[in-house]
Design a protein around this motif. Sequence first.
Motif, PDB file in Angstrom:
ATOM      1  N   MET A   1      30.810  12.657   3.466  1.00 31.08           N
ATOM      2  CA  MET A   1      31.783  12.280   2.443  1.00 31.08           C
ATOM      3  C   MET A   1      31.295  12.745   1.072  1.00 31.08           C
ATOM      4  O   MET A   1      30.095  12.843   0.829  1.00 31.08           O
ATOM      5  CB  MET A   1      31.966  10.753   2.443  1.00 31.08           C
ATOM      6  N   ARG A   2      32.215  13.056   0.197  1.00 35.85           N
ATOM      7  CA  ARG A   2      31.866  13.400  -1.180  1.00 35.85           C
ATOM      8  C   ARG A   2      31.887  12.118  -2.011  1.00 35.85           C
ATOM      9  O   ARG A   2      32.866  11.367  -1.992  1.00 35.85           O
ATOM     10  CB  ARG A   2      32.833  14.420  -1.768  1.00 35.85           C
ATOM     11  N   VAL A   3      30.797  11.885  -2.730  1.00 35.48           N
ATOM     12  CA  VAL A   3      30.639  10.650  -3.489  1.00 35.48           C
ATOM     13  C   VAL A   3      30.504  10.980  -4.971  1.00 35.48           C
ATOM     14  O   VAL A   3      29.692  11.829  -5.351  1.00 35.48           O
ATOM     15  CB  VAL A   3      29.395   9.862  -3.021  1.00 35.48           C
ATOM     16  N   GLY A   4      31.295  10.294  -5.781  1.00 35.81           N
ATOM     17  CA  GLY A   4      31.227  10.481  -7.222  1.00 35.81           C
ATOM     18  C   GLY A   4      30.672   9.236  -7.884  1.00 35.81           C
ATOM     19  O   GLY A   4      31.093   8.128  -7.566  1.00 35.81           O
ATOM     20  N   PHE A   5      29.733   9.417  -8.786  1.00 38.06           N
ATOM     21  CA  PHE A   5      29.136   8.308  -9.531  1.00 38.06           C
ATOM     22  C   PHE A   5      29.607   8.367 -10.977  1.00 38.06           C
ATOM     23  O   PHE A   5      29.276   9.306 -11.704  1.00 38.06           O
ATOM     24  CB  PHE A   5      27.605   8.378  -9.500  1.00 38.06           C
ATOM     25  N   ILE A   6      30.386   7.378 -11.373  1.00 29.04           N
ATOM     26  CA  ILE A   6      30.761   7.241 -12.781  1.00 29.04           C
ATOM     27  C   ILE A   6      29.726   6.313 -13.399  1.00 29.04           C
ATOM     28  O   ILE A   6      29.787   5.098 -13.265  1.00 29.04           O
ATOM     29  CB  ILE A   6      32.179   6.663 -12.946  1.00 29.04           C
TER      30      ILE A   6
ATOM     31  N   GLY B   1      21.863   4.607 -10.818  1.00 34.49           N
ATOM     32  CA  GLY B   1      20.815   5.582 -10.553  1.00 34.49           C
ATOM     33  C   GLY B   1      19.930   5.179  -9.389  1.00 34.49           C
ATOM     34  O   GLY B   1      19.513   6.017  -8.586  1.00 34.49           O
ATOM     35  N   ALA B   2      19.643   3.877  -9.278  1.00 35.54           N
ATOM     36  CA  ALA B   2      18.834   3.383  -8.164  1.00 35.54           C
ATOM     37  C   ALA B   2      19.552   3.608  -6.838  1.00 35.54           C
ATOM     38  O   ALA B   2      18.940   4.028  -5.844  1.00 35.54           O
ATOM     39  CB  ALA B   2      18.524   1.902  -8.352  1.00 35.54           C
ATOM     40  N   ILE B   3      20.851   3.349  -6.813  1.00 36.21           N
ATOM     41  CA  ILE B   3      21.631   3.554  -5.592  1.00 36.21           C
ATOM     42  C   ILE B   3      21.703   5.035  -5.243  1.00 36.21           C
ATOM     43  O   ILE B   3      21.538   5.429  -4.087  1.00 36.21           O
ATOM     44  CB  ILE B   3      23.041   2.962  -5.751  1.00 36.21           C
ATOM     45  N   LEU B   4      21.937   5.866  -6.255  1.00 35.56           N
ATOM     46  CA  LEU B   4      22.006   7.309  -6.028  1.00 35.56           C
ATOM     47  C   LEU B   4      20.690   7.828  -5.455  1.00 35.56           C
ATOM     48  O   LEU B   4      20.676   8.555  -4.461  1.00 35.56           O
ATOM     49  CB  LEU B   4      22.332   8.017  -7.344  1.00 35.56           C
TER      50      LEU B   4
ATOM     51  N   VAL C   1      27.371  15.172  -4.000  1.00 31.00           N
ATOM     52  CA  VAL C   1      27.387  14.182  -5.073  1.00 31.00           C
ATOM     53  C   VAL C   1      27.810  14.807  -6.394  1.00 31.00           C
ATOM     54  O   VAL C   1      27.342  15.892  -6.759  1.00 31.00           O
ATOM     55  CB  VAL C   1      25.990  13.532  -5.240  1.00 31.00           C
ATOM     56  N   CYS C   2      28.675  14.086  -7.089  1.00 34.07           N
ATOM     57  CA  CYS C   2      29.102  14.475  -8.428  1.00 34.07           C
ATOM     58  C   CYS C   2      28.881  13.278  -9.347  1.00 34.07           C
ATOM     59  O   CYS C   2      29.158  12.139  -8.962  1.00 34.07           O
ATOM     60  CB  CYS C   2      30.567  14.881  -8.424  1.00 34.07           C
ATOM     61  N   VAL C   3      28.363  13.525 -10.544  1.00 28.77           N
ATOM     62  CA  VAL C   3      28.036  12.443 -11.466  1.00 28.77           C
ATOM     63  C   VAL C   3      28.617  12.752 -12.839  1.00 28.77           C
ATOM     64  O   VAL C   3      28.594  13.904 -13.293  1.00 28.77           O
ATOM     65  CB  VAL C   3      26.504  12.267 -11.608  1.00 28.77           C
TER      66      VAL C   3
ATOM     67  N   SER D   1      37.732  15.136  -7.010  1.00 33.11           N
ATOM     68  CA  SER D   1      36.866  15.838  -6.061  1.00 33.11           C
ATOM     69  C   SER D   1      36.097  14.915  -5.124  1.00 33.11           C
ATOM     70  O   SER D   1      35.352  15.391  -4.266  1.00 33.11           O
ATOM     71  CB  SER D   1      35.868  16.718  -6.831  1.00 33.11           C
ATOM     72  N   SER D   2      36.264  13.593  -5.269  1.00 29.57           N
ATOM     73  CA  SER D   2      35.461  12.646  -4.497  1.00 29.57           C
ATOM     74  C   SER D   2      36.309  11.801  -3.557  1.00 29.57           C
ATOM     75  O   SER D   2      37.441  11.446  -3.874  1.00 29.57           O
ATOM     76  CB  SER D   2      34.682  11.722  -5.439  1.00 29.57           C
ATOM     77  N   GLN D   3      35.719  11.461  -2.410  1.00 29.38           N
ATOM     78  CA  GLN D   3      36.366  10.524  -1.482  1.00 29.38           C
ATOM     79  C   GLN D   3      35.997   9.078  -1.820  1.00 29.38           C
ATOM     80  O   GLN D   3      36.796   8.178  -1.646  1.00 29.38           O
ATOM     81  CB  GLN D   3      35.936  10.837  -0.050  1.00 29.38           C
TER      82      GLN D   3
END
Length: 266
Positions: A1-6, A13-16, A30-32, A61-63
């Motif tokens: 899956m594509r994951v985006g972090f806002i 950051g810890a989760i990423l 990953v996209c941030v 771009s993220s699921q």
Amino acid sequence: MRVGFIGAGNMGGAILRGCLASGQVLPTEVCVCGRSPEKLEALCQELGVQSCGSIRELVESSQVIMLGVKPNMFPEVLPQVAEAYSSDKVLVSMAAGITMASIGEGVSQSAKIIRVMPNTPAAVGEAMTSVSRNPQVNDEEFAEILELFQSIGRAEEVKEELIHCVIGVSGSSPAYTYMYIDALAEAAVKNGMEKEQALVFAAQSVLGAAKMVLETGVDPVQLRINVCSPGGTTIEAVERLQHLGFAEVVQSGFQAAVDKSRKMSR
């Protein structure tokens, strides 16, 4: 899956980092995006992830969209998420005080929303995370997110109304535990041990005690009794701590976190 972090600050950051370290998510997936271009560039170079120029670009771009911003930023962020949100995407919020209902109001009443309450040990693969969902999230989608958070420690489904309790018992509690470790180490230093070595002894003892609780299934009260030989050093320490109200002090700190969480949700 594509994951985006806002947002990828302390918690995001810890989760990423935890997800990347576990292999559950690849850097190319990953996209941030964040408010500080300098910090964002440094993070992307460090972890090999992509940066997004805008929230809209990230959502498109993220699921899975991880909402890692502070609670006071939600009124600004949610309208931007709503511009590009579609019903095949899952929103995952880790913010204290922001309910799934309020996120739905800001994005879409039909939005798929998962609310998590992790803690910062996610960075070393030892998080404790509660995971709650709204009715729009199906079992398959929920299982994927639960597995994602199980890759950075332990994760269990809880009802959203228990989120305040979760904050007190695990979300905020690493801070209390660091205080305990530091106090033990400082006491050791006063008795002649070097601080660096004292921290190792204190921290490893906390780690070992925690594993005893999790892996033996023995009640913590019984584990404490097992260590206390009559007339020995441990029972002397335990009785002194009980006399000083050790349990009451810890529970008071827990309750302060819970009360603050409830206040923030109003």
